[in-house]
Design a protein around this motif. Structure first.
Motif, PDB file in Angstrom:
ATOM      1  N   LEU A  22       0.837  -1.194   0.000  1.00 37.49           N
ATOM      2  CA  LEU A  22       0.000   0.000   0.000  1.00 37.49           C
ATOM      3  C   LEU A  22       0.877   1.251   0.000  1.00 37.49           C
ATOM      4  N   SER A  23       0.419   2.269  -0.709  1.00 39.59           N
ATOM      5  CA  SER A  23       1.104   3.556  -0.732  1.00 39.59           C
ATOM      6  C   SER A  23       0.410   4.520   0.220  1.00 39.59           C
ATOM      7  N   ILE A  24       1.181   5.456   0.757  1.00 40.72           N
ATOM      8  CA  ILE A  24       0.654   6.478   1.654  1.00 40.72           C
ATOM      9  C   ILE A  24       0.740   7.817   0.946  1.00 40.72           C
ATOM     10  N   VAL A  25      -0.398   8.492   0.826  1.00 40.00           N
ATOM     11  CA  VAL A  25      -0.473   9.799   0.179  1.00 40.00           C
ATOM     12  C   VAL A  25      -0.709  10.835   1.268  1.00 40.00           C
ATOM     13  N   ALA A  26       0.198  11.800   1.381  1.00 36.78           N
ATOM     14  CA  ALA A  26       0.093  12.862   2.378  1.00 36.78           C
ATOM     15  C   ALA A  26      -0.521  14.096   1.734  1.00 36.78           C
ATOM     16  N   VAL A  27      -1.470  14.712   2.422  1.00 36.13           N
ATOM     17  CA  VAL A  27      -2.166  15.888   1.899  1.00 36.13           C
ATOM     18  C   VAL A  27      -2.058  17.018   2.912  1.00 36.13           C
ATOM     19  N   ASP A  28      -2.338  18.214   2.437  1.00 41.41           N
ATOM     20  CA  ASP A  28      -2.352  19.384   3.305  1.00 41.41           C
ATOM     21  C   ASP A  28      -3.540  19.286   4.266  1.00 41.41           C
ATOM     22  N   PRO A  29      -3.334  19.483   5.576  1.00 39.10           N
ATOM     23  CA  PRO A  29      -4.440  19.313   6.522  1.00 39.10           C
ATOM     24  C   PRO A  29      -5.356  20.512   6.649  1.00 39.10           C
ATOM     25  N   ALA A  30      -5.105  21.588   5.917  1.00 36.69           N
ATOM     26  CA  ALA A  30      -5.863  22.820   6.124  1.00 36.69           C
ATOM     27  C   ALA A  30      -7.328  22.646   5.721  1.00 36.69           C
ATOM     28  N   TYR A  31      -8.225  23.043   6.614  1.00 35.88           N
ATOM     29  CA  TYR A  31      -9.660  23.181   6.362  1.00 35.88           C
ATOM     30  C   TYR A  31     -10.377  21.847   6.098  1.00 35.88           C
ATOM     31  N   THR A  32      -9.756  20.709   6.290  1.00 38.48           N
ATOM     32  CA  THR A  32     -10.427  19.447   5.968  1.00 38.48           C
ATOM     33  C   THR A  32     -11.606  19.184   6.903  1.00 38.48           C
ATOM     34  N   THR A  33     -11.452  19.470   8.189  1.00 40.40           N
ATOM     35  CA  THR A  33     -12.574  19.276   9.110  1.00 40.40           C
ATOM     36  C   THR A  33     -13.696  20.262   8.824  1.00 40.40           C
ATOM     37  N   LEU A  34     -13.345  21.505   8.588  1.00 45.83           N
ATOM     38  CA  LEU A  34     -14.357  22.530   8.339  1.00 45.83           C
ATOM     39  C   LEU A  34     -15.132  22.251   7.061  1.00 45.83           C
ATOM     40  N   TRP A  35     -14.416  22.010   5.979  1.00 46.77           N
ATOM     41  CA  TRP A  35     -15.104  21.781   4.703  1.00 46.77           C
ATOM     42  C   TRP A  35     -15.764  20.414   4.647  1.00 46.77           C
ATOM     43  N   GLY A  36     -15.154  19.410   5.307  1.00 45.36           N
ATOM     44  CA  GLY A  36     -15.798  18.101   5.317  1.00 45.36           C
ATOM     45  C   GLY A  36     -17.135  18.133   6.037  1.00 45.36           C
ATOM     46  N   ALA A  37     -17.187  18.807   7.193  1.00 45.90           N
ATOM     47  CA  ALA A  37     -18.454  18.917   7.915  1.00 45.90           C
ATOM     48  C   ALA A  37     -19.468  19.745   7.136  1.00 45.90           C
ATOM     49  N   GLN A  38     -18.999  20.746   6.409  1.00 48.90           N
ATOM     50  CA  GLN A  38     -19.911  21.623   5.678  1.00 48.90           C
ATOM     51  C   GLN A  38     -20.539  20.939   4.469  1.00 48.90           C
ATOM     52  N   HIS A  39     -19.775  20.111   3.776  1.00 47.69           N
ATOM     53  CA  HIS A  39     -20.238  19.570   2.507  1.00 47.69           C
ATOM     54  C   HIS A  39     -20.588  18.087   2.548  1.00 47.69           C
ATOM     55  N   TRP A  40     -20.189  17.342   3.600  1.00 52.50           N
ATOM     56  CA  TRP A  40     -20.403  15.905   3.571  1.00 52.50           C
ATOM     57  C   TRP A  40     -21.093  15.353   4.805  1.00 52.50           C
ATOM     58  N   GLN A  41     -21.052  16.026   5.919  1.00 55.28           N
ATOM     59  CA  GLN A  41     -21.611  15.436   7.132  1.00 55.28           C
ATOM     60  C   GLN A  41     -23.120  15.291   7.051  1.00 55.28           C
ATOM     61  N   LYS A  42     -23.819  16.360   6.706  1.00 60.31           N
ATOM     62  CA  LYS A  42     -25.278  16.310   6.662  1.00 60.31           C
ATOM     63  C   LYS A  42     -25.812  15.474   5.503  1.00 60.31           C
ATOM     64  N   PRO A  43     -25.294  15.576   4.273  1.00 59.96           N
ATOM     65  CA  PRO A  43     -25.853  14.763   3.175  1.00 59.96           C
ATOM     66  C   PRO A  43     -25.731  13.266   3.385  1.00 59.96           C
ATOM     67  N   LEU A  44     -24.702  12.805   4.102  1.00 58.83           N
ATOM     68  CA  LEU A  44     -24.513  11.367   4.273  1.00 58.83           C
ATOM     69  C   LEU A  44     -25.128  10.827   5.556  1.00 58.83           C
ATOM     70  N   ALA A  45     -25.624  11.696   6.411  1.00 55.33           N
ATOM     71  CA  ALA A  45     -26.235  11.240   7.660  1.00 55.33           C
ATOM     72  C   ALA A  45     -27.643  10.745   7.406  1.00 55.33           C
ATOM     73  N   THR A  46     -27.963   9.559   7.913  1.00 53.47           N
ATOM     74  CA  THR A  46     -29.297   8.980   7.810  1.00 53.47           C
ATOM     75  C   THR A  46     -29.727   8.503   9.193  1.00 53.47           C
ATOM     76  N   SER A  47     -30.925   7.951   9.246  1.00 55.52           N
ATOM     77  CA  SER A  47     -31.414   7.438  10.527  1.00 55.52           C
ATOM     78  C   SER A  47     -30.598   6.238  10.996  1.00 55.52           C
ATOM     79  N   ARG A  48     -29.950   5.524  10.063  1.00 57.39           N
ATOM     80  CA  ARG A  48     -29.162   4.347  10.413  1.00 57.39           C
ATOM     81  C   ARG A  48     -27.648   4.606  10.367  1.00 57.39           C
ATOM     82  N   ARG A  49     -27.265   5.732   9.834  1.00 58.65           N
ATOM     83  CA  ARG A  49     -25.837   6.027   9.728  1.00 58.65           C
ATOM     84  C   ARG A  49     -25.565   7.392  10.340  1.00 58.65           C
ATOM     85  N   LYS A  50     -24.808   7.397  11.426  1.00 59.11           N
ATOM     86  CA  LYS A  50     -24.448   8.628  12.086  1.00 59.11           C
ATOM     87  C   LYS A  50     -23.097   9.100  11.542  1.00 59.11           C
TER      88      LYS A  50
END
Length: 552
Positions: free
Chosen positions: A426-454
């Motif tokens: 397996l290869s390891i890809v390193a990325v810049d950590p800036a804004y990943t939590t902020l943008w991930g919560a903004q664009h992916w947390q709510k659309p993927l949340a369901t009654s069975r998936r938190k």
């Protein structure tokens, strides 16, 4: 812990992101086995050799620190000649090499300490220059809350400036401060009650930590090492230094231990090396807590060319968000689409060093096994570096946050993940950590949340990290301009390029077929249609015009 920003240029209020890269693989291997059933004579010989060579190493380190920046090849050769007379040429070479490595490490730590002090001084000067009580922003800290706090911080600024001046003077003069055995163990001597140690127990730890029982490997020599030799059958023998030659029990001033070793992990690779007389370095040390002796074998591997980023991302990616108590991971296909649900790999970093190390290994093992089952070729992680993020000058009263950041095992995590992943291809890809939590919560947390998936913000950050490693933007959708003629602020995906054909076409239906299955008619698309409540609208969902009403 992906919301922290490191260095970088600021563009439009956001700093410029670094380009993802494939982390180079490990260049060395180390395996360890226990020396069981040692006789009392074996232990006496090992202690005598370790103490004698440890004293030589301490004297050589003192001489190297005294040389400072005036070190040269001549002074190195002079020190080695002095050690050779009291040991052997090979032992002298191993000691001087270890001395130079320790001095260089002390210099790097000194430079990091100066950088940390400079960051703290800069932050203190900024906050002290602001009026008392001025509020801060997300980008910059504000003034102090009271005059008393302002006064205490001014005193701390003076103390840090004095430390910085002294550290810079040491750096320029080439002075380093090194303790063989460790500064922490040295200070434990003054806190034996808190450490639950007696003076004799501490003395045993201290002496064992200052021993030197190591030998560098030599190619073309018998079994790859002339000083500490291990045969394919596991027999261990040591070349004794000249003052201890009378303790030898074998020819040519060697002492053979009664214990044998058998490396269960990478044993075949080790056997191939020693049978070909390739270099293998050995180190013998005593675990004073358990009273056990161990032998560690290490060797270098040839440099392996890193695979291109496109090849690593061809079969998808697993994005991993590193936190203080767990890894939050998400599987993405090569287009950046999340697959399945989030995965959490917890660990507990409380307790002893061995316990923390084992917890990291177990969590990484579960993560890598899941990656192998998923069929991906790469794991995306953040290129974390919290060098300037731990100071209390930056985060002030947020002590819990500082402890959270300090608890993340950034350095050990990188080293272990890269080496363990390489064993599974397996290869390891390193990325810049800036804004990943902020943008991930903004664009992916709510659309993927369901009654069975938190979905937590850490799970969403894993998606953001994986998408950034794949080269996709974190945002899942972008809206068109407010006065766009086609859809007027409607949804527009960013998955299709500007030159892709059919990007403006209608979308396939999603309510009358299973995901990924064919449509009922085979050609039907989701288009404007009549409602089911419209009169005379047939099931084909096509408009039907009534005949004109005749009036007489």
């Amino acid at each position: 812990m992906s919301g922290l920003e490191g260095g970088g240029d600021v563009v439009g209020g956001l700093r410029e992101l670094a380009v993802p890269f494939v982390v180079p693989g490990p260049c060395g291997v180390a395996v360890r086995d226990r020396l069981k059933d040692l006789t009392p004579q074996d232990e006496r010989v090992l202690r005598a050799v370790g103490a004698h060579q440890g004293a030589l190493a301490s004297g050589d380190l003192k001489a190297r620190c005294a040389d400072g920046l005036g070190h040269s090849a001549d002074t190195w050769a002079s020190r080695k000649r002095e050690l050779t007379a009291r040991s052997s040429s090979r032992i002298a070479g191993a000691i001087t090499k270890a001395t130079h490595d320790q001095w260089a490490l002390a210099r790097r730590c000194q430079a990091a300490h100066i950088q940390s002090l400079a960051a703290g001084i800069k932050m203190l000067r900024h906050r002290l220059s602001l009026p008392v009580g001025e509020k801060g922003t997300k980008r910059a800290a504000g003034g102090y809350r009271s005059k008393g706090e302002w006064f205490r911080k001014s005193r701390r600024l003076a103390a840090l400036e004095d430390r910085h001046t002294a550290a810079v003077a040491d750096w320029q003069a080439g002075r380093v401060r090194v303790v063989r055995g460790g500064k922490r163990l040295l200070n434990t001597r003054h806190h034996l009650t808190e450490a639950q140690l007696t003076e004799d127990q501490w003395r045993e730890h201290w002496e064992a930590g200052r021993w030197f029982l190591a030998a560098d490997g030599e190619s073309v020599k018998r079994f790859g090492n002339e000083t500490i030799r291990v045969t394919p059958d596991g027999e261990v023998s040591i070349k004794l230094p000249a003052p201890l030659a009378h303790l030898a029990n074998a020819r040519h001033g060697r002492y053979t231990l009664t214990a044998t070793v058998a490396f269960a992990h990478r044993g075949a690779e080790w056997a191939d090396r020693i049978e070909a007389n390739r270099a293998v370095a050995y180190r013998i040390h005593l675990d004073t807590g358990r009273g056990r002796w161990y032998l560690t074998a290490s060797w270098q591997r040839p440099a392996v060319r890193t695979v291109p980023l496109e090849t690593a991302c061809a079969r998808g990616m697993i994005g991993v968000d590193t936190n203080a108590d767990h890894f939050a991971a998400y599987l993405l296909d090569r287009h950046g689409n999340p697959v399945g649900g989030p995965h959490c790999f917890p660990y507990d970093l409380s307790g002893s060093v061995g316990h923390r190390d084992a917890q990291i290994r177990h969590a990484l093992t579960r993560l890598i096994n899941w990656a192998v089952r998923a069929g991906v070729a790469a794991i995306g992680i953040e290129d974390l570096d919290f060098t300037a993020e731990k100071t209390r000058e930056k985060h002030g009263r947020r002590k819990r946050f500082r402890q959270l950041v300090s608890g993340i095992p950034t350095g050990k995590l990188k080293a272990r993940l890269v080496s363990m992943a390489a064993e599974h291809g397996l290869s390891i890809v390193a990325v810049d950590p800036a804004y990943t939590t902020l943008w991930g919560a903004q664009h992916w947390q709510k659309p993927l949340a369901t009654s069975r998936r938190k979905m937590s913000r850490h799970d969403a950050a894993g998606i953001a990290i994986g998408r950034r490693a794949l080269g996709h933007p974190v945002r899942r959708r972008t809206a068109p301009p407010p006065r766009d003629r086609s859809d007027r602020v409607g949804h527009r995906t960013v998955q299709a390029g500007s030159g892709d054909r059919g990007r403006e076409g209608t979308r396939p239906p999603t309510t009358d077929r299973p995901p990924g299955g064919p449509s009922p008619s085979g050609t039907r698309k989701r288009e404007p249609s009549a409602s089911n409540t419209v009169r005379d609208a047939p099931s084909t969902q096509q408009w039907v015009q009534d005949s004109l009403m005749r009036t007489g």
